[in-house]
Design an enzyme around this catalytic site. Structure first.
Site, PDB file in Angstrom:
ATOM      1  CD  GLU A 268      -3.049  -0.950   0.167  1.00 24.83           C
ATOM      2  OE1 GLU A 268      -3.842  -1.889  -0.015  1.00 24.83           O
ATOM      3  OE2 GLU A 268      -3.105   0.101  -0.486  1.00 24.83           O
ATOM      4  NE  ARG A 272      -4.111   2.711  -0.572  1.00 25.61           N
ATOM      5  CZ  ARG A 272      -5.320   2.673  -0.038  1.00 25.61           C
ATOM      6  NH1 ARG A 272      -5.902   3.790   0.340  1.00 25.61           N
ATOM      7  NH2 ARG A 272      -5.952   1.524   0.140  1.00 25.61           N
ATOM      8  CG  ASP A 401      -5.416  -7.852  -7.623  1.00 23.09           C
ATOM      9  OD1 ASP A 401      -4.317  -7.997  -7.076  1.00 23.09           O
ATOM     10  OD2 ASP A 401      -6.348  -7.193  -7.115  1.00 23.09           O
ATOM     11  CD  GLU A 535     -10.851  -2.604  -8.381  1.00 24.58           C
ATOM     12  OE1 GLU A 535      -9.892  -2.280  -7.639  1.00 24.58           O
ATOM     13  OE2 GLU A 535     -12.060  -2.466  -8.046  1.00 24.58           O
ATOM     14  CB  THR A 621      -2.161  -1.512  -9.197  1.00 30.53           C
ATOM     15  OG1 THR A 621      -3.347  -2.319  -9.203  1.00 30.53           O
ATOM     16  CG2 THR A 621      -1.676  -1.294  -7.771  1.00 30.53           C
TER      17      THR A 621
END
Length: 639
Positions: A268, A272, A401, A535, A621
């Site tokens: 994360e 981010r 993913d 998504e 992502t």
């Protein structure tokens, strides 16, 4: 001189042995010679000997005191000159401990060349530190005075980078129909509304709680603050919300503190914070974003200190200690976490001139290429100690993913030169097509999960990114394969649209199933919620850009209307707990990724294709745009 102390009540110990005076003299002479020989042997030990360092300081110059050893002294002096008088290369320029033999040779050669040009680099965590003098300046570890380094320090040539872009970042704004512009402006208004409320009630906290009008910190980011600020920066910039962007920038300059001590998710923090900072630097050229990204990147490096080099999932940003998630099977690392570092870490090396970041992620590839894949599939759990799979659970949704996403995007970001990434992606997608892609009785195509050979016929909302991913990967395939993959991408995206269309709110559930007569609907109460996820609209954007089929814009607008109707509250946007009721309960959380991803993808869906053109940018992502490397990662050094 050796002094032998006499113990009370006992004769001296040589006398105790019954030795006469001449014998005592010979014994002491032998003992003195033995001690001299042992101590002198220390000088013959290599400099790196730990035992030697216990007794002797490191030599700064080679000894030349004896004419009988002139040749040996000359050799030692030359060695000392090489070690101390010439400027050192950065520690990271050496071959990494886990260097990938499959890494492109030009990548390794490029970073060696950059290191030679760049001069001394910042010492990476875990590497030997330079000795610092009393004035705080770095000194060579040997203690000798180094020759003056006349080489220029490493600098990334930002202006050269901007000239390499093929399209203006915000596009050329040609004529467009009024409806498209009006819809884009509506999404811009939603972004401003979300930001303004965050600023008013939660600035500096990680996320906004819009119902209670306060901030949320959470425990994912190791004490870091302002996740929404960092996630929103590039969206504010692209939407030309100039005043709001300056507010966010000011907070980063004045209040974004990296000296924290807490448990953070490596994944994360990377996608981010580092992703958001890197993207904003590339968009604006503002040095503060680059310096913060590089500093934070170095704090993540200790997580890679494992027997295999596969990082653990949790790291203390203060101490550097790392460990695996408590819920991860047998202390394993998660495929979607250690597999979702490649884009950002290559750019950290690009901007710093330090190859250590690129070497870390190239080593991950080496480990993955070495381990056997069951049926060609990548399970979700890998041991960072042994490099073997821990259990055979395969998912294109959560836990797996973005690993697949970063394979194809690594190839695209390399300007289609990273053939290893493309091969890994192609082989993985072939196995997915063969074992996981299914069609329901009602004709809906979906990607099932695989548990040791047994299929679980469900898709998570997270897996709905795959329509866009497969469409991106189809672009340069052969004609037959390209058409097959474009059809597959469209079918999966249609299935995800159906998960929205079949709910009462026209928003999709966290997971939906294809069993017991149900298709594309959640059948469990724990899967009925929607937390502002991006998504589905992400795939709408890619399919629109690659096909220009107007249905994708229409589907995107339906999402905008549903968000406005069911998720907009007085002080922001909130997720909902049940998509199958028209009067849903809100979860009181405006996720930072709503500003980073959902609103950005929707905005771009109604922009022309040259706004953040796919020719120039790939999205990480978290939807942070990172530039395609049209110059093969050759960083510039400005004299």
């Amino acid at each position: 001189m050796v002094v032998l102390r006499k113990l009370p009540g006992m004769p001296g110990w040589p006398a105790a042995l019954g030795l006469r005076l001449p014998q005592k003299f010979l014994f002491l002479l032998f003992l003195s010679g033995l001690l001299t020989l042992c101590f002198g042997a220390l000088f013959l030990l290599p400099d790196s000997s730990r035992f030697k360092r216990l007794f002797l300081p490191r030599r700064t110059t080679a000894s030349a005191s004896s004419s009988s050893s002139a040749s040996s002294s000359s050799s030692a002096s030359a060695s000392s000159t090489r070690d101390t008088d010439l400027p050192r290369s950065p520690p990271a320029a050496a071959e990494p401990r886990h260097a990938s033999p499959a890494a492109p040779r030009r990548l390794r050669e490029k970073f060696r060349a950059a290191a030679r040009m760049a001069g001394p680099a910042r010492t990476a965590p875990g590497s030997p530190r330079q000795v610092r003098g009393g004035d705080g300046r770095a000194e060579p570890a040997t203690g000798a005075t180094p020759a003056r380094d006349t080489r220029a320090p490493f600098r990334f040539d930002y202006e050269r980078f901007r000239r390499s872009l093929r399209h203006p970042v915000r596009g050329g704004r040609p004529g467009e129909d009024p409806e498209t512009r009006a819809r884009r402006m509506k999404i811009k208004e939603m972004m401003k509304f979300a930001w303004d409320n965050y600023k008013q009630y939660a600035l500096g906290k990680n996320e906004l709680r819009p119902l209670t009008k306060n901030g949320h910190i959470g425990n994912m980011f190791g004490g870091l603050r302002g996740a929404t600020v960092i996630d929103a920066l590039d969206t504010l910039y692209i939407m030309e919300l100039e005043e709001e962007f300056q507010e966010a920038k000011k907070w980063v300059e004045k209040s974004f503190d990296l000296n924290v001590n807490g448990e953070a998710s490596l994944f994360e923090v990377n996608i981010r914070y580092i992703g958001g900072l890197l993207a904003t630097y590339y968009l604006t050229g503002e040095e503060v974003f680059k310096s913060k990204a590089l500093e934070l990147g170095e704090k993540l490096l200790p997580a890679f200190n494992t027997p295999t080099g596969i990082p653990r999932g949790v790291i203390n940003l203060g101490s550097g200690m790392s460990w695996s998630w408590g819920w991860a099977s047998a202390g394993s690392s998660i495929l979607a976490e250690f597999g979702t570092l490649h884009l950002e870490f290559l750019h950290l090396s690009e901007l710093s001139g330090n190859p250590v970041f690129a070497e870390k992620v190239m080593n991950i590839r080496r480990v993955l290429n070495k381990v056997e894949k069951p049926q060609g599939l990548y399970p979700n759990f890998l041991s960072p100690v042994t490099g073997n799979w821990v259990q055979h659970h395969v998912s294109i949704g959560g836990l797996g993913d973005s690993f697949y996403e970063y394979l194809i995007k690594s190839w695209l970001m390399s300007d289609k030169k990273d053939l290893e990434a493309k091969k890994m992606y192609d082989n993985a997608l072939e196995a997915i097509e063969k074992h996981l892609v299914k069609k329901s009785a009602g004709g809906l195509t979906y990607i099932a999960e695989w548990r040791g050979g047994i299929l679980d016929h469900k898709m998570g909302h997270l897996a709905c990114f795959s329509g866009g991913m497969i469409a991106l990967g189809a672009e340069d395939a052969g004609e037959e394969r390209r058409q097959r993959h474009m059809d597959l991408a469209a079918e999966i995206t249609n299935t995800c649209h159906e998960s929205y269309a079949r709910s009462d709110t026209k928003l999709g559930p966290e997971a939906f199933r294809f069993d017991a007569g149900s298709e594309a609907m959640a059948t469990r109460l724990s899967e009925r919620y929607y937390i502002l996820r991006p998504e589905v609209v992400e795939s709408y954007l890619y399919l629109w850009r690659l096909t220009h089929n107007p249905k994708y814009r229409q589907w995107g607008w339906e999402v905008v209307e549903a968000l406005e109707k069911h998720c907009r509250v007085e002080a922001g946007f909130s997720g909902i707990r049940d998509v199958y009721t028209t009067t849903p309960t809100h979860d009181n959380m405006q996720q930072s990724f709503f500003l980073a991803e959902t609103l950005k993808y929707l905005y771009l869906l109604f922009c022309e294709d040259d706004v953040l053109s796919l020719d120039d940018w790939v999205f990480n992502t978290e939807a942070h745009p990172l530039p395609v490397n049209h110059t093969n990662f050759k960083a510039a050094v400005q004299q």
